[in-house]
Design a protein around this motif. Structure first.
Motif, mmCIF file in Angstrom:
data_model
loop_
_atom_site.group_PDB
_atom_site.id
_atom_site.type_symbol
_atom_site.label_atom_id
_atom_site.label_comp_id
_atom_site.label_asym_id
_atom_site.label_seq_id
_atom_site.Cartn_x
_atom_site.Cartn_y
_atom_site.Cartn_z
ATOM 1 N N UNK A 1 7.837 -3.634 2.734
ATOM 2 C CA UNK A 1 7.794 -5.041 3.133
ATOM 3 C C UNK A 1 6.548 -5.329 3.968
ATOM 4 N N UNK A 2 6.245 -4.443 4.931
ATOM 5 C CA UNK A 2 5.057 -4.626 5.764
ATOM 6 C C UNK A 2 3.790 -4.624 4.915
ATOM 7 N N UNK A 3 3.705 -3.668 3.994
ATOM 8 C CA UNK A 3 2.507 -3.582 3.143
ATOM 9 C C UNK A 3 2.377 -4.784 2.214
ATOM 10 N N UNK A 4 3.506 -5.364 1.816
ATOM 11 C CA UNK A 4 3.452 -6.492 0.879
ATOM 12 C C UNK A 4 2.813 -7.734 1.501
ATOM 13 N N UNK A 5 2.742 -7.783 2.848
ATOM 14 C CA UNK A 5 2.151 -8.942 3.516
ATOM 15 C C UNK A 5 0.632 -8.840 3.631
ATOM 16 N N UNK A 6 0.046 -7.730 3.174
ATOM 17 C CA UNK A 6 -1.390 -7.521 3.353
ATOM 18 C C UNK A 6 -2.254 -8.626 2.777
ATOM 19 N N UNK A 7 -2.038 -8.954 1.511
ATOM 20 C CA UNK A 7 -2.847 -9.991 0.880
ATOM 21 C C UNK A 7 -2.648 -11.352 1.519
ATOM 22 N N UNK A 8 -1.422 -11.653 1.905
ATOM 23 C CA UNK A 8 -1.118 -12.947 2.531
ATOM 24 C C UNK A 8 -1.824 -13.082 3.869
ATOM 25 N N UNK A 9 -1.772 -12.024 4.694
ATOM 26 C CA UNK A 9 -2.454 -12.060 5.991
ATOM 27 C C UNK A 9 -3.956 -12.191 5.792
ATOM 28 N N UNK A 10 -4.511 -11.436 4.851
ATOM 29 C CA UNK A 10 -5.957 -11.457 4.622
ATOM 30 C C UNK A 10 -6.448 -12.839 4.230
ATOM 31 N N UNK A 11 -5.637 -13.576 3.480
ATOM 32 C CA UNK A 11 -6.052 -14.907 3.029
ATOM 33 C C UNK A 11 -6.145 -15.914 4.190
ATOM 34 N N UNK B 1 0.728 -4.815 9.183
ATOM 35 C CA UNK B 1 0.616 -4.500 7.763
ATOM 36 C C UNK B 1 0.325 -3.025 7.505
ATOM 37 N N UNK B 2 -0.663 -2.472 8.207
ATOM 38 C CA UNK B 2 -1.100 -1.110 7.909
ATOM 39 C C UNK B 2 -0.412 -0.075 8.803
ATOM 40 N N UNK B 3 -0.575 -0.200 10.120
ATOM 41 C CA UNK B 3 -0.059 0.808 11.030
ATOM 42 C C UNK B 3 1.456 0.909 11.052
ATOM 43 N N UNK B 4 2.136 -0.226 11.219
ATOM 44 C CA UNK B 4 3.598 -0.207 11.276
ATOM 45 C C UNK B 4 4.182 0.233 9.942
ATOM 46 N N UNK B 5 3.554 -0.177 8.847
ATOM 47 C CA UNK B 5 4.024 0.259 7.534
ATOM 48 C C UNK B 5 3.962 1.770 7.400
ATOM 49 N N UNK B 6 2.860 2.370 7.872
ATOM 50 C CA UNK B 6 2.721 3.825 7.826
ATOM 51 C C UNK B 6 3.766 4.505 8.710
ATOM 52 N N UNK C 1 0.833 -1.174 0.000
ATOM 53 C CA UNK C 1 0.000 0.000 0.000
ATOM 54 C C UNK C 1 0.870 1.226 0.000
ATOM 55 N N UNK C 2 0.653 2.192 -0.900
ATOM 56 C CA UNK C 2 1.462 3.386 -0.980
ATOM 57 C C UNK C 2 0.970 4.357 0.067
ATOM 58 N N UNK C 3 1.895 4.966 0.888
ATOM 59 C CA UNK C 3 1.529 5.732 2.047
ATOM 60 C C UNK C 3 1.153 7.154 1.701
ATOM 61 N N UNK C 4 0.242 7.691 2.477
ATOM 62 C CA UNK C 4 -0.068 9.101 2.426
ATOM 63 C C UNK C 4 0.317 9.744 3.743
ATOM 64 N N UNK D 1 6.697 -7.878 -4.290
ATOM 65 C CA UNK D 1 6.772 -8.959 -3.308
ATOM 66 C C UNK D 1 5.398 -9.509 -2.932
ATOM 67 N N UNK D 2 4.364 -8.643 -2.904
ATOM 68 C CA UNK D 2 3.045 -9.074 -2.462
ATOM 69 C C UNK D 2 2.524 -10.315 -3.169
ATOM 70 N N UNK D 3 2.474 -10.321 -4.503
ATOM 71 C CA UNK D 3 1.995 -11.520 -5.200
ATOM 72 C C UNK D 3 2.888 -12.743 -4.974
ATOM 73 N N UNK D 4 4.172 -12.514 -4.737
ATOM 74 C CA UNK D 4 5.080 -13.636 -4.505
ATOM 75 C C UNK D 4 4.744 -14.340 -3.189
#
Length: 316
Positions: free
Chosen positions: A31-41, A232-237, A1-4, A262-265
């Motif tokens: 790296x933290x954001x790339x784990x989002x999809x994996x955690x959600x699954x 995934x979200x808070x620490x990444x931000x 996720x790209x940060x704002x 990395x996310x899809x991998x």
């Protein structure tokens, strides 16, 4: 996720060691954001709104604690007061994007979502031209055209029924929201946007309250929801907000591409979710366009900058 979380401001007093630390922190955010999809699954809750609620609650709690630790209670309240309408707009964009991310996971692949996000910096340049008439260089126009082509290739699967048009539509909405947030953040670079991202998580949680069918989850699901929100979200931000100010914009954008790469991998290795052929082709076009353009922008930044020409915008 790209940060704002914050505009990128490179201090002239940054030492080589601080710059290395900044690069490490921005990489860790991707790296933290790339784990989002994996955690959600791993989450078994059937209601996406329940997931959105708990993820947003945990992320908001973490971000409040982070700001209080960094700025104190008075400083944190001042940050919320000072963000004004730009911060509110970024918060709404962020709430929309984070909500769409969770819902989209029920309709399309992680690869489709993340690879579309890879084009956010270039889409932001397009929106800056359309909304504020910022000049865009020829190389950026070429890269924008390549990104649109790559996204079209991925979205074309929804036209022939290969994947859900809802999923790809939500993935595209995520990219658009982050692009708009990027433009706002750059336009109001003096505004600290960390509280805006926190506000976004609060707005997402508040809306999810009205939509969720239940708030009861298993102990294991709550553990994954905690990781989804905090890690995934808070620490990444937090990583990005701290590190992005120490390095040039082009380097931050380059390190940010590790998320869609990395996310899809991770999802493929852990959940055996294999991206389709069109996703791989379209994603390769998007990532290649972004990497080439960032490389050219980095070389341009090493030379005297031509005023008024938009290059790669700061990762939100």
């Amino acid at each position: 996720m790209i940060d704002t979380a914050s505009p990128i401001v490179v201090s002239t007093a940054v030492s080589p060691r601080e710059e290395r630390v900044g690069m490490l922190l921005v990489f860790l955010s991707a790296l933290m954001w790339s784990f989002g999809g994996t955690i959600a699954r791993f989450i078994t809750v059937g209601d996406s709104w329940t997931v959105i609620f708990w993820r947003s609650v945990w992320a908001a709690a973490f971000l409040v604690c982070f700001m209080v630790w960094r700025d104190g209670w008075r400083g944190t309240l001042k940050l919320f007061r000072d963000m004004g309408l730009p911060g509110l707009a970024v918060g709404i964009c962020f709430a929309t994007a984070s909500t769409a991310f969770v819902v989209a996971l029920a309709y399309t692949t992680v690869a489709n979502i993340l690879l579309m996000q890879a084009g956010v910096p270039l889409l932001a340049a397009l929106f800056a031209w359309a909304l504020f008439r910022e000049r865009v260089g020829v190389a950026t126009w070429v890269a924008i055209a390549a990104v649109i082509t790559g996204v079209a290739i991925m979205v074309s699967e929804s036209l022939d029924g290969a994947v859900s048009p809802i999923g790809d539509g939500l993935a595209l909405l995520i990219a658009v929201m982050f692009s708009v947030a990027t433009v706002i953040t750059r336009r109001f670079s003096g505004v600290r946007m960390t509280p805006a991202t926190c506000l976004g998580t609060m707005l997402a949680a508040g809306f999810a309250v009205s939509q969720a069918s239940t708030f009861t989850v298993s102990v294991s699901d709550m553990g994954f929801l905690f990781a989804f929100g905090v890690v995934n979200l808070g620490l990444g931000l937090a990583f990005f907000a701290t590190g992005a100010r120490l390095i040039p914009a082009a380097i931050a954008a380059l390190l940010g591409t590790f998320e869609p790469i990395l996310g899809p991998i991770w999802v493929w290795l852990i959940h055996s979710e294999v991206p389709s052929g069109r996703t791989i082709i379209g994603g390769a076009v998007v990532v290649t366009a972004l990497l080439v353009h960032i490389g050219l922008e980095f070389k341009r930044q090493a030379r005297p900058e031509r005023a008024g020409v938009t290059g790669v915008p700061s990762p939100n």
